[in-house]
Design an enzyme around this catalytic site. Structure first.
Site, PDB file in Angstrom:
ATOM      1  N   ASP A   1       1.027  -1.433   0.113  1.00 10.98           N
ATOM      2  CA  ASP A   1       0.191  -0.131  -0.663  1.00 10.98           C
ATOM      3  C   ASP A   1       0.983   0.938   0.472  1.00 10.98           C
ATOM      4  OD1 ASP A   1      -2.125   1.115  -0.260  1.00 10.98           O
ATOM      5  OD2 ASP A   1      -2.951   0.470   1.970  1.00 10.98           O
TER       6      ASP A   1
ATOM      7  N   ASP B   1     -10.283   1.932  -3.674  1.00 14.28           N
ATOM      8  CA  ASP B   1     -11.017   1.841  -2.198  1.00 14.28           C
ATOM      9  C   ASP B   1     -12.483   1.924  -2.129  1.00 14.28           C
ATOM     10  OD1 ASP B   1      -8.906   1.204  -0.715  1.00 14.28           O
ATOM     11  OD2 ASP B   1      -8.973   3.338   0.667  1.00 14.28           O
TER      12      ASP B   1
END
Ligand code: DGJ
Length: 762
Positions: free
Chosen positions: A511, A581
């Site tokens: 990430d 997301d």
């Protein structure tokens, strides 16, 4: 890029030249290759396969001119010459007395700066005397089989028989610079890749302030510009606009490719659709700040360039040293956007994603992020794993919160040590627990970041990208580690290797949750600060290269607050990306549609989450959530223990269904059928290479009263083949494609969906 060239477009004098020379062959095909044909008088290179042609040649003034890019030219006789035109206020190149030639009007392969071409330069270099004027002329060329790799940069690759590469050397003799333009043509794809390298032959360092990966000029201005822009949780919106005079810039200054502007754009026929019209797609294989320049000049000629963003960019080039640009991929399609996408997909799958998993089906995973956030312990995770296993899920991914003292996003990044308060026995028991259930175990890292509340920061505050003494911009309570420094990369490699080996990992989610600001490295001199951002990306690639080489069995998924770094550079190392997301199924229709324009289906992580959705508050049926997520690499991002019994049964069926169809979905040909950017519906289908099998999905976004009848026409089937549809009825491919079906009844509600399984029958 002109669509075609006829004798009419040649000036009369040249037409007669052609006729006079009618009996003489003007081409001298080189024996070297059939993909790159070299003709003399004047020297011209024709890169071609059965689908695409790209022609460049040397003008009398030794300037490398662009002649053609488009549909394959089967029989080429080297006919194009540029008219000798004197334009006012458009000087001739240096040393040409005759004044019959203006550089500003010539389509060039690589424009210099400060000279007679007033359009955007491909290169800007500052010399020791302060001059930034640089104009290159042709010197020589080489042709090689296959494709050389780019030092330190991700790039497409090819076996010797799959591609050929032309490298043209240009020189600026006064300034003692060499420029190497590299063109690779792939044998079986309408793809040309380009990159540029500049070398300093002088005695003193020079400063490179811009070097684009390619520059392409076209007299064809009847084009629209298609781009993928967006924002956090709404990435890769498809936007199309007409080209107008002036300069349009699509860029990122974030130190990452970014959520807001993907390093891709296309010039398209204004009437192009998914399945018709000419399309030129351009994609940069780079993960840092990028810039695309699209310029239409006063003569309505179009110049397009792509490369590293030159804002805050300066690179010192010592004598005898080179600077290499990232690679750009140019895809041509005569049959609309869908065909362009299929070419990108095929190229990336076969010639970019280097992971051993690139052609393997991907496991169905359950990620605990939206299920638990930071709030978990070993027992809670074991219960989730057991419940996921019962659903048929194949991998458990432990997301953020397992390390340091990470109970909120404000601490511990950089401290890659298990949090013993949450997991007193470490990660291994969880990993064993998964493996004993025949599931895989994956783990989240955010290697490029550091929290001020961390041991790493206490020990190495100087590892942060910042300008000492100046206020720092904070995002998500974290700062960016300077990956340009070798000691930072070595630390990360050591820490990650330790965890990978001790926890026996199968998968890593990599990430990156903020972009760069205050880009500065106190260890570099004042004049080197313009290098920091690109040095970071080279450092990131170095770390990824070492890690992926050391652990080839680990499946890597890249992520940046969802799809904030969804680019070809990252795909080179990591064969899948967390698309967004935003897990709302309806929002995902657009996000996945836009993403699929360039990036393969198998690279798209797509998860079913709980409702109401965390990002939009929307309620959508589980069936639709399942189908949207089944349009990529299926996963679940919810607590399976919270599912009702009927939902559990439905998820079990989804998982079973996906397993039966995943090879087709992940590796079949994608056809986009209905565009959610243009209608209140979306549809796409996946077709096997032999056309014996297909799956189509249809989504009704909003219902209307007294709705018109909406048809669904399939694409990509064998017209003469009979197919069974959902095992209920049969029809020929031609009927399904030309006549179509009614996918839903009039009374279907918002967010409803349908799936069609097609199987060839006798
Ligand atoms: C952003 C990612 O996109 C999410 O999936 C999740 O991993 C969080 N970061 C964790 O901090």
């Amino acid at each position: 890029m002109p669509k075609s060239i006829s004798a009419q477009v040649l000036p009369a004098c040249l037409r007669s030249v052609l006729i006079i020379r009618g009996g003489i062959s003007m081409t001298k095909p080189s024996a070297k290759s059939e993909l790159i044909e070299v003709s003399s008088n004047p020297l011209t290179f024709h890169l071609h396969n059965s689908q695409v042609s790209y022609v460049l040649g040397v003008e009398d003034e030794n300037i490398l001119a662009h002649h053609y890019y488009g549909k394959a030219v089967d029989h080429y006789s080297n006919l194009r010459r540029y008219p000798r035109l004197m334009r006012h206020f458009a000087p001739s190149p240096e040393d040409i007395e005759t004044r019959d030639f203006s550089l500003s009007t010539l389509p060039q392969e690589f424009p210099g700066a400060g000279g007679a071409d007033y359009r955007e330069p491909g290169i800007v270099v500052q010399f020791p005397n302060g001059s930034r004027t640089v104009n290159f002329t042709y010197d020589s060329y080489t042709i090689s089989d296959g494709k050389p790799q780019l030092a330190g940069l991700p790039a497409t690759f090819a076996q010797e028989y799959e591609a050929q590469t032309l490298t043209v050397k240009l020189v600026e003799s006064d300034a003692q610079l060499e420029l190497y333009l590299s063109y690779t043509i792939f044998r079986d794809l309408p793809v040309i890749t380009r990159s540029t390298r500049v070398k300093n032959l002088g005695q003193q360092p020079v400063q490179v302030q811009r070097l684009v990966s390619f520059s392409l000029d076209s007299p064809d201005n009847e084009l629209n510009l298609l781009q993928l822009n967006g924002r956090y949780a709404q990435e890769r919106n498809v936007t199309i606009e007409p080209l107008n005079t002036g300069i349009k810039i699509l860029d990122s200054k974030r130190g990452a490719s970014g959520h807001t502007q993907n390093p891709f754009c296309a010039l398209i026929d204004p009437h192009a659709t998914e399945f018709s019209g000419e399309v030129f797609g351009f994609c940069l294989v780079y993960s840092g700040s990028h810039k695309s320049i699209i310029q239409m000049d006063g003569y309505n000629q179009v110049r397009i360039q792509m490369g590293i963003n030159d804002q805050n960019f300066e690179w010192w080039l010592e004598p005898q040293k080179s600077f290499q640009s990232p690679e750009a991929v140019l895809v041509h399609s005569e049959q609309g956007l869908n065909s362009m996408s299929q070419s990108f997909h095929e190229l990336f799958l076969n010639h970019l994603m280097k992971s051993k998993y690139s052609h393997q089906t991907r496991p169905i995973l359950l990620n605990n992020w939206e299920a638990t956030y930071f709030n978990f312990d070993e027992k809670k995770l074991q219960d989730i794993i057991a419940s996921s296993h019962d659903l048929g899920i194949e991998m458990f991914v432990l997301d953020d919160g397992w390390f340091g003292e990470r109970d909120a996003p404000n601490s511990s990044l950089g401290d890659w040590v298990v949090d013993r308060k949450k997991l007193p026995n470490g990660l291994k028991p969880l990993s064993d627990y998964c493996h004993n259930l025949d599931m895989k175990f994956g783990l989240w890292f955010e290697p490029e970041m550091i929290s001020v509340k961390s041991k790493l920061y206490q020990n190495h505050p100087d590892w942060v990208l910042e300008v000492p003494g100046q206020r720092r911009s904070i995002d998500r309570s974290q700062f960016v580690l300077n990956l340009g420094r070798a000691e930072v990369r070595d630390y990360l490699l050591e820490r990650m290797s330790y965890i990978i080996e001790h926890a026996d990992l199968d998968y890593i989610k990599w990430d990156m949750n903020r972009n760069m600001t205050e880009v500065y490295d106190a260890k570099l001199s004042a004049s080197e600060q313009g290098e920091v951002s690109h040095r970071y990306i080279l450092g990131l690639y170095d770390l990824l290269e070492r890690l992926t080489d050391k652990y080839p069995d680990i499946l890597f998924e890249s992520c940046s607050g969802g799809g904030g770094r969804y680019d070809a550079g990252m795909l080179y190392y990591m064969p899948q990306t967390w698309t967004s997301d935003n897990t709302d199924a309806i929002a995902r229709l657009k996000i996945q549609y836009g993403t699929s324009l360039v990036y393969p289906v198998v690279s798209m992580g797509a998860h079913v989450s709980a409702v109401p959705n965390e990002q939009t508050g929307r309620m959508t049926p589980l069936r639709t959530r399942g189908l949207v997520a089944s349009s990529g690499d299926l996963g679940y991002e919810l607590n399976p223990l919270n599912l009702l019994e009927n939902e559990r049964q439905e998820v079990k069926l989804q998982v079973k269904w996906y397993k039966a169809h995943r090879r087709l979905i992940q590796f079949g040909k994608l056809y986009r059928l209905q565009n959610p950017f243009e209608t209140t519906r979306a549809a796409w289908m996946f077709v096997s290479d032999d056309k014996k099998e297909a799956v189509a999905m249809y989504f009704n976004i909003f219902s209307e009263a007294s709705s018109p009848l909406h048809m669904l026409n399939f694409v990509g089937l064998d017209p003469s083949q009979k197919y069974s549809i959902n095992g209920k009825y049969t029809a020929y491919g031609s009927e399904l494609m030309q006549i179509g079906i009614y996918p839903l009844t009039q009374n279907d509600g918002d967010f409803d969906s349908a799936v069609f399984e097609l199987k060839a029958v006798e």
